[in-house]
Every structure is written in structure tokens, then in C-alpha cells.
Design an enzyme around this catalytic site. Structure first.
Site, PDB file in Angstrom:
ATOM      1  N   LYS A 222       0.860  -1.188   0.000  1.00 44.04           N
ATOM      2  CA  LYS A 222       0.000   0.000   0.000  1.00 44.04           C
ATOM      3  C   LYS A 222       0.892   1.232   0.000  1.00 44.04           C
ATOM      4  O   LYS A 222       2.057   1.201   0.402  1.00 44.04           O
ATOM      5  CB  LYS A 222      -0.938   0.017   1.211  1.00 44.04           C
ATOM      6  CG  LYS A 222      -0.265   0.043   2.587  1.00 44.04           C
ATOM      7  CD  LYS A 222       0.187   1.411   3.071  1.00 44.04           C
ATOM      8  CE  LYS A 222       0.826   1.328   4.457  1.00 44.04           C
ATOM      9  NZ  LYS A 222       1.603   2.554   4.809  1.00 44.04           N
TER      10      LYS A 222
ATOM     11  N   ASP B 207      -2.720  -0.888  10.489  1.00 44.27           N
ATOM     12  CA  ASP B 207      -2.901  -0.924   9.036  1.00 44.27           C
ATOM     13  C   ASP B 207      -3.571  -2.209   8.544  1.00 44.27           C
ATOM     14  O   ASP B 207      -3.931  -2.290   7.360  1.00 44.27           O
ATOM     15  CB  ASP B 207      -1.549  -0.780   8.316  1.00 44.27           C
ATOM     16  CG  ASP B 207      -1.033   0.648   8.325  1.00 44.27           C
ATOM     17  OD1 ASP B 207      -1.796   1.558   8.703  1.00 44.27           O
ATOM     18  OD2 ASP B 207       0.142   0.849   7.955  1.00 44.27           O
TER      19      ASP B 207
END
Length: 287
Positions: free
Chosen positions: A12, A139
Site C-alpha cells: 500500500k 494498518d
């Protein structure tokens, strides 16, 4: 029952990262924009009914089992299940650098959660899996939900988003960055004004930044040098607390031309930004 599956564990990027405050528990309040890349690790999960338990076939160097998010995710999911579960062997093809700000460990945990939920036929929903994931790292939920998102809180409060799916050149300077060191730095900006979700996708992208960037560039000359080189070709930004930096470009060909001219001694890759995680795309194919 499928005996073995190989699933992507994508990277990401934090397209921006604003620190808007600090909580009484010491954690920082963030606003960020997550987008996935079509690049990452691969995790293979293989059921072994005759051998109970979870085994990681190729442990990651320097990461003890008790800290390995793959094993921690598998054990956390097993505790949620009722009844006896078949054993599982797990192997990983590691491409994402550790300590790069690309979410590699969190992504590995999410892929393990979703993959074992599929193999073990547990039937847990994404919200339940994300709740388990949050106990492993802030996350992990965005990887579990699998959609580009505007993140708030410590990054776990997610609103689906659709940023442009551009091409990215990602560079990994030769240094490892400890997140705690950055978030405890005296010069860190902690009072960026909050923004509403809609304006985050409108107007001049230069209004947004990574509030960790100045501190990281000061403490790590390798990051500063990489930023200076990449900025020749357009805006460059740190992802997470680094050390990876990225530039956004409209086409693959333009990105690869710049990639070919990168300085010696620096690693990285070219990848496309995607709003639906490659993990979820693969799981959809398996249904």
C-alpha cells in the site's frame, strides 16, 4: 475443500499522511489516503489435516515467531474458531522490503486471515476479520477490507475512496526506519488541520503532504538523497514513516523510463495503483 491456495499480499501507499493530534494513550491521530499497488508478496497456505497446528515453512530472517504477523494472525483466527481445525503450512515469497512503509507485515497478516477464513470455511465477515486484524496492527484493517480508503483515527477508521489509478515509481533507500523513532521525534508536526473527505480528492494535490517527511529526511540522509533525485521528475513523497518514497506518473512507459535512470545502489519497483486489492480480486476468482 481446496487443499492449497496462493494469494497476493499487496503493498500500500499512503498518498498523504497528516498528523492531526495526539491521544492521551500516546498514539497519534491521523488522516491518510490508502491505495494498493499491483505488487507485493505471495503467501501459500496448504492444509495438512494429519499435522495439527500452524507452521511457517520459511521464517523471515530477523523476525522471531512471536513477532511474525503471519503466525500471529493464524493463531488469532484459530482462537476465534470452534472445533478442531486442520493444520496448515504457510510459505511466503517475500518481495516487499521490511521497514519500508509499504505495509508488508500488515498485508501479510490480512492475507493470512482471509486465506485461512476461506480454507477453514469459517464464514467470518470482513468486519469480524478486520477486528481481529486491528489487534495485530493499525494498518491491517485496510488490507482486510481491500478497498482504497480515507483513513482516520490511528488509520483504522476507513471510508472507501477512489483515487486515480496512476503508475508509481517506488524507491527503497538503503536504510531501515523505526516507526517509534519517527513518531517520538521532537520536530514532528502533530497539529495539521483536519480536512473533510471530499476535498481530499479535489484540487491541487500539493496541498497534501506526509507530516513525517521532514523528520525522516533530516534523520536519514539516504531518504533525502532519494527524494532529491526523484523530485527532478515531479512531486515525490514518503509513504508511511518510510523509508520508501514514490513518484506518481500517468503511464507505465513514462514510469519505466525514469526507473531505468535511477541511481546505482538504490532498489525499488514500478507498479500500478489499484483501488481494489489484488487479494480480493483473487479471492473473488476462487468463489
Amino acid at each position: 475443500m481446496t487443499a492449497s491456495i496462493t494469494l497476493p499480499s499487496p503493498a500500500k501507499l499512503n498518498l498523504f499522511l497528516h498528523i492531526v493530534g495526539r491521544r492521551p494513550d500516546g498514539y497519534h491521530e491521523l488522516q491518510t489516503l490508502f491505495q494498493f499497488l499491483d505488487y507485493g508478496d505471495d503467501i501459500t497456505l496448504t492444509l495438512s489435516p494429519g499435522q495439527p497446528g500452524v507452521r511457517l515453512e520459511n521464517p523471515i530472517a530477523g523476525v522471531p515467531d512471536e513477532d511474525n504477523l503471519i503466525l500471529r494472525a493464524a493463531h488469532a483466527l484459530a482462537r476465534k474458531a470452534s472445533g478442531e481445525l486442520p493444520g496448515v503450512n504457510i510459505s511466503i515469497e517475500k518481495r516487499l522490503p521490511m521497514g519500508g512503509g509499504l505495509g508488508g507485515g500488515s498485508s501479510n497478516a490480512a492475507t493470512t486471515l482471509l486465506g485461512l477464513n476461506h480454507l477453514w470455511k469459517l464464514g467470518l465477515g470482513l468486519d469480524e476479520l478486520a477486528e481481529i486484524g486491528l489487534t495485530l496492527g493499525a494498518d491491517v484493517p485496510v488490507f482486510v477490507h481491500g478497498h482504497a480508503a480515507f483513513g482516520e483515527g490511528v488509520g483504522e477508521k476507513l471510508t472507501p475512496a477512489l483515487p486515480p489509478e496512476d503508475w508509481f515509481l517506488v524507491l527503497k533507500p538503503r536504510c531501515d526506519i523505526h516507526t517509534g523513532k519517527i513518531f517520538s521525534a521532537q520536530g514532528l508536526t502533530r497539529d495539521t488541520p483536519r480536512i473533510r473527505i471530499a476535498p481530499a480528492f479535489e484540487g491541487d494535490a500539493s496541498r497534501y503532504r506526509n507530516d513525517c517527511e521532514d523528520v525522516v529526511r533530516r534523520l536519514y540522509p539516504e531518504v533525502n538523497q532519494g527524494m532529491e533525485w526523484l523530485t527532478q521528475f515531479g512531486p515525490a513523497r514518503l509513504t508511511g514513516t518510510g523509508a520508501c518514497i514514490f513518484g506518481r506518473f500517468p503511464t507505465e512507459s513514462a514510469t519505466r523510463i525514469i526507473w531505468e535512470s535511477k541511481p546505482s545502489g538504490i532498489t525499488g519497483f514500478v507498479a500500478k495503483g489499484v483501488n481494489i486489492s489484488p487479494l480480493h480480486q483473487k479471492l473473488t476468482e476462487l468463489k
